[in-house]
Design a protein around this motif. Structure first.
Motif, PDB file in Angstrom:
ATOM      1  N   TYR A 183       0.832  -1.208   0.000  1.00  0.00           N
ATOM      2  CA  TYR A 183       0.000   0.000   0.000  1.00  0.00           C
ATOM      3  C   TYR A 183       0.870   1.263   0.000  1.00  0.00           C
ATOM      4  O   TYR A 183       0.599   2.224  -0.729  1.00  0.00           O
ATOM      5  CB  TYR A 183      -0.923   0.007   1.214  1.00  0.00           C
ATOM      6  CG  TYR A 183      -1.797   1.236   1.288  1.00  0.00           C
ATOM      7  CD1 TYR A 183      -2.952   1.340   0.520  1.00  0.00           C
ATOM      8  CD2 TYR A 183      -1.440   2.313   2.107  1.00  0.00           C
ATOM      9  CE1 TYR A 183      -3.743   2.474   0.572  1.00  0.00           C
ATOM     10  CE2 TYR A 183      -2.228   3.449   2.157  1.00  0.00           C
ATOM     11  CZ  TYR A 183      -3.376   3.533   1.391  1.00  0.00           C
ATOM     12  OH  TYR A 183      -4.154   4.669   1.434  1.00  0.00           O
ATOM     13  N   LYS A 223       3.775   1.716  -1.189  1.00  0.00           N
ATOM     14  CA  LYS A 223       4.373   1.940  -2.501  1.00  0.00           C
ATOM     15  C   LYS A 223       3.397   2.613  -3.460  1.00  0.00           C
ATOM     16  O   LYS A 223       3.804   3.394  -4.339  1.00  0.00           O
ATOM     17  CB  LYS A 223       4.830   0.610  -3.104  1.00  0.00           C
ATOM     18  CG  LYS A 223       6.065   0.002  -2.472  1.00  0.00           C
ATOM     19  CD  LYS A 223       6.386  -1.326  -3.156  1.00  0.00           C
ATOM     20  CE  LYS A 223       7.640  -1.965  -2.606  1.00  0.00           C
ATOM     21  NZ  LYS A 223       7.916  -3.273  -3.268  1.00  0.00           N
ATOM     22  N   ASP A 224       2.105   2.305  -3.313  1.00  0.00           N
ATOM     23  CA  ASP A 224       1.100   2.776  -4.277  1.00  0.00           C
ATOM     24  C   ASP A 224       0.425   4.083  -3.871  1.00  0.00           C
ATOM     25  O   ASP A 224      -0.023   4.839  -4.743  1.00  0.00           O
ATOM     26  CB  ASP A 224       0.019   1.703  -4.469  1.00  0.00           C
ATOM     27  CG  ASP A 224       0.551   0.462  -5.168  1.00  0.00           C
ATOM     28  OD1 ASP A 224       1.588   0.580  -5.844  1.00  0.00           O
ATOM     29  OD2 ASP A 224      -0.061  -0.607  -5.023  1.00  0.00           O
ATOM     30  N   ARG A 225       0.340   4.352  -2.583  1.00  0.00           N
ATOM     31  CA  ARG A 225      -0.420   5.502  -2.104  1.00  0.00           C
ATOM     32  C   ARG A 225       0.378   6.796  -2.303  1.00  0.00           C
ATOM     33  O   ARG A 225       1.401   7.018  -1.647  1.00  0.00           O
ATOM     34  CB  ARG A 225      -0.771   5.325  -0.629  1.00  0.00           C
ATOM     35  CG  ARG A 225      -1.454   6.505   0.039  1.00  0.00           C
ATOM     36  CD  ARG A 225      -2.772   6.856  -0.614  1.00  0.00           C
ATOM     37  NE  ARG A 225      -3.543   7.782   0.211  1.00  0.00           N
ATOM     38  CZ  ARG A 225      -4.608   8.444  -0.228  1.00  0.00           C
ATOM     39  NH1 ARG A 225      -5.033   8.285  -1.481  1.00  0.00           N
ATOM     40  NH2 ARG A 225      -5.256   9.250   0.583  1.00  0.00           N
ATOM     41  N   VAL A 226      -0.068   7.644  -3.208  1.00  0.00           N
ATOM     42  CA  VAL A 226       0.606   8.920  -3.490  1.00  0.00           C
ATOM     43  C   VAL A 226      -0.041  10.013  -2.662  1.00  0.00           C
ATOM     44  O   VAL A 226      -1.250  10.228  -2.716  1.00  0.00           O
ATOM     45  CB  VAL A 226       0.517   9.253  -4.993  1.00  0.00           C
ATOM     46  CG1 VAL A 226       1.109  10.636  -5.271  1.00  0.00           C
ATOM     47  CG2 VAL A 226       1.231   8.187  -5.805  1.00  0.00           C
ATOM     48  N   GLN A 227       0.810  10.720  -1.916  1.00  0.00           N
ATOM     49  CA  GLN A 227       0.264  11.769  -1.041  1.00  0.00           C
ATOM     50  C   GLN A 227       1.409  12.627  -0.498  1.00  0.00           C
ATOM     51  O   GLN A 227       2.214  12.164   0.298  1.00  0.00           O
ATOM     52  CB  GLN A 227      -0.519  11.147   0.119  1.00  0.00           C
ATOM     53  CG  GLN A 227      -1.185  12.186   1.033  1.00  0.00           C
ATOM     54  CD  GLN A 227      -2.084  11.520   2.057  1.00  0.00           C
ATOM     55  OE1 GLN A 227      -2.926  10.715   1.704  1.00  0.00           O
ATOM     56  NE2 GLN A 227      -1.897  11.857   3.317  1.00  0.00           N
ATOM     57  N   SER A 235       4.747   8.611  -3.477  1.00  0.00           N
ATOM     58  CA  SER A 235       4.117   7.606  -2.620  1.00  0.00           C
ATOM     59  C   SER A 235       4.617   7.754  -1.187  1.00  0.00           C
ATOM     60  O   SER A 235       5.732   8.228  -0.931  1.00  0.00           O
ATOM     61  CB  SER A 235       4.411   6.204  -3.144  1.00  0.00           C
ATOM     62  OG  SER A 235       5.800   5.987  -3.216  1.00  0.00           O
TER      63      SER A 235
END
Length: 594
Positions: A322, A324-328, A341
């Motif tokens: 998660y 790695k994928d969650r951009v914020q 990410s």
């Protein structure tokens, strides 16, 4: 939702640290070559990842059900998955070839067991109790009982349970009321069992042809208390002349417990003897049931610790995926305000590194404990067997309690990494925490494990077994100091805390001070033991294992643990030295906030 991938590379490295090669050289374990171990881990990983893992979330949502006539149904796909498990011979890996087992080390079986738990803890609970039943009968059953029950239990065609707890008798087994009355008209050693049990894991299900209950009960003339309890084999179906399941025994499932987690594992309220008495077969001698049952419980305690490792591994995999994928948000290491990410964020990295380091440490502790059991069983030198038995006894409460606490902590951190989505069931992160929570409670709560560690394993032998362990740890400290000086220094400080804690407890061994020190001492020992084994992993990685990327990762994880997590031993030492005064100062009414 992330699928589970068996961490074969990390498991292989951990097996090397705890001496898999030495175990494979012991009499009877010669088949456990490097190639054989690698092949078994690879194939087990496929079963865990492709068959068991996809059923995990489905089982959580669907749960188990009970019909009007008392039959328990497991979630869709579970009976079929269990048949694949049995057909693959996975249940029999560490057991006696004379009864159909493969005769491989318990250490290898422990690695496989972690896979089953990480992939699907509800599923893994079924073979876990069967393994305990096998160990119990192997040590304490008669030759006739072994030949009758062991082959089908070892194959997994029949499953086993442990029936201890009653509504009025939780951890206090002296309060057991279930009755056993001799039935001489049925044969010697046969009894009628009457009573009720609660919290019976897989007390009934639709995955195997028979269920072999191990039941604690009290004879009419038995002494009061814990010394008056006997142990009985009480099968779901009585065996016919061909040795196959025949008529149903006089037992039934009253209800299923509604639980926080492990929804796909039926936890049963059981009634024995409503129609005159369930047929039971005495194991061993009368009034020695607790002694015999502890064989099963000690095996189960290590297995429960492995459950903590399995859940921690799965939660870590999900959190890393998660993150790695969650951009914020922008990368704090760069000036450009371009969103990246969250795995780039130092605080998220702290959580992920903590998860990975704790999981690695707990895995190593459970593997080390299993290796000691193997040495105690198979080493040709009697003195080595005795030392290993004492070491296994010392490590078992640590493996159970510290590793299950790690499972909860890591699963909790996994929710935090997911943020708001971690609180939503669809991501799966919440299930890991719900499932992990029970492991700190059953097979003896973690507080009981801590009291056992201090009362039975430290005070009883005046610290002999612990001092021998610390001496071995000091050897590793010296090696670390030569190769990785900062890690050697950090580990040395932790060992100083262990020795200071041991000295304080031995000087203040009255029951109140002993019990007040128990939990902080167990936490201290978990950290120190994890630091010891991670230190050995770091030394292996520094020497080179053939994969530079893996070596770098293991060195980094070990360094993080020893430098940033291990110093907490000082806090646990301070809590031990504070004694019982703060804990016991308030009266019962003053403890209430109203």
């Amino acid at each position: 939702m992330t699928d589970y991938r068996a961490p074969v590379s990390d498991m292989t490295a951990a097996l090397s640290v705890v001496g898999m090669a030495d175990i494979a050289s012991l009499p009877g374990y010669e088949d456990a070559s490097d190639d054989m171990v690698a092949a078994i881990l690879e194939e087990a990983g496929k079963l865990a990842g492709s068959v068991l893992s996809p059923l995990n979330a489905l089982g959580d949502r669907q749960g188990c059900s009970i019909t009007e006539d008392g039959r328990v149904t497991t979630p869709d796909g579970f009976p079929q998955a269990y048949q694949q498990f049995v057909e693959g011979g996975w249940n029999g890996v560490p057991f006696d070839p004379d009864f159909g087992g493969q005769g491989l080390p318990m250490l290898l079986g422990t690695a496989l067991f972690e896979m089953w738990q990480g992939a699907n803890m509800s599923f893994g609970l079924c073979p876990m109790l069967t393994v305990g039943s096998i160990e119990l009968l192997t040590h304490h059953g008669s030759d006739a009982q072994k030949s009758t029950w062991l082959p089908k239990l070892i194959s997994g065609e029949w499953t086993g349970t442990m029936n201890l707890t009653e509504p009025q008798a939780g951890s206090d087994l002296a309060a057991v009321r279930t009755k056993a009355t001799a039935a001489p008209e049925l044969g010697e050693g046969i009894y009628r069992i009457q009573g009720g049990k609660i919290f019976i894991t897989h007390g009934d299900h639709d995955m195997s042809a028979n269920i072999v209950h191990m039941v604690l009960a009290r004879l009419p003339d038995a002494p009061q208390g814990i010394k008056g309890i006997s142990l009985f084999i009480v099968p779901k179906f009585l065996l016919n002349e061909a040795g196959e399941p025949g008529d149903p025994n006089d037992l039934r499932v009253v209800s299923l417990e509604h639980k926080l987690g492990i929804h796909a594992s039926p936890t049963c309220v059981m009634a024995f003897g409503d129609k005159g008495g369930a047929i039971g077969y005495l194991v061993g001698e009368e009034n020695r049931g607790i002694e015999y049952m502890f064989t099963m419980m000690n095996n189960a305690r290590l297995a429960v610790g492995v459950q903590g490792v399995g859940i921690a591994e799965r939660a870590t995999q999900a959190a890393v995926s998660y993150a790695k994928d969650r951009v914020q948000g922008p990368d704090p290491a760069k000036r450009e305000k371009v969103s990246v990410s969250i795995i780039h964020m130092p605080d998220v990295r702290r959580m992920l590194m903590t998860m990975r380091a704790l999981t690695q440490a707990a895995r190593l502790i459970t593997f080390q404990t299993a290796a000691e059991f193997d040495r105690a069983k198979a080493h040709p030198d009697e003195a080595v067997r005795a030392t290993a038995e004492a070491r296994a006894a010392l490590l078992t409460p640590i493996a159970k309690a510290w590793s299950t606490d790690v499972g909860i902590q890591v699963a909790n951190l996994g929710i935090q990494v997911h943020g708001g989505l971690g609180f939503i069931e669809e991501t799966g992160a919440a299930q890991y925490l719900r499932d992990a929570r029970i492991a700190a409670i059953y097979e003896g709560t973690n507080g009981i494990q801590a009291i056992d560690l201090v009362g039975r394993k430290l005070i009883r032998d005046r610290g002999t077994a612990l001092s021998e362990l610390v001496a071995e740890m000091r050897t590793t400290q010296a090696d670390l100091t030569q190769v990785l000086p900062d890690l050697g220094q950090a580990f040395g400080l932790a060992l100083d805390d262990v020795e200071a804690a041991q000295a304080w407890i031995l000087e203040n061994s009255d029951p109140v001070n002993m019990q007040s020190a128990a939990t902080p001492f167990l936490n201290l020992m978990g950290l120190a033991t994890g630091g010891w084994l991670l230190g050995k992993l770091a030394l292996n990685a520094k020497a080179g294992t053939g994969d530079p990327n893996h070596d770098t990762a293991r060195l980094t994880v070990a360094g993080f643990f020893l430098r940033q997590l291990l110093p907490a031993t000082g806090g646990h030492l301070a809590a031990i030295r504070a004694g019982a005064e703060d804990l016991m100062a308030l009266d019962e009414d003053a403890l209430s906030p109203v």
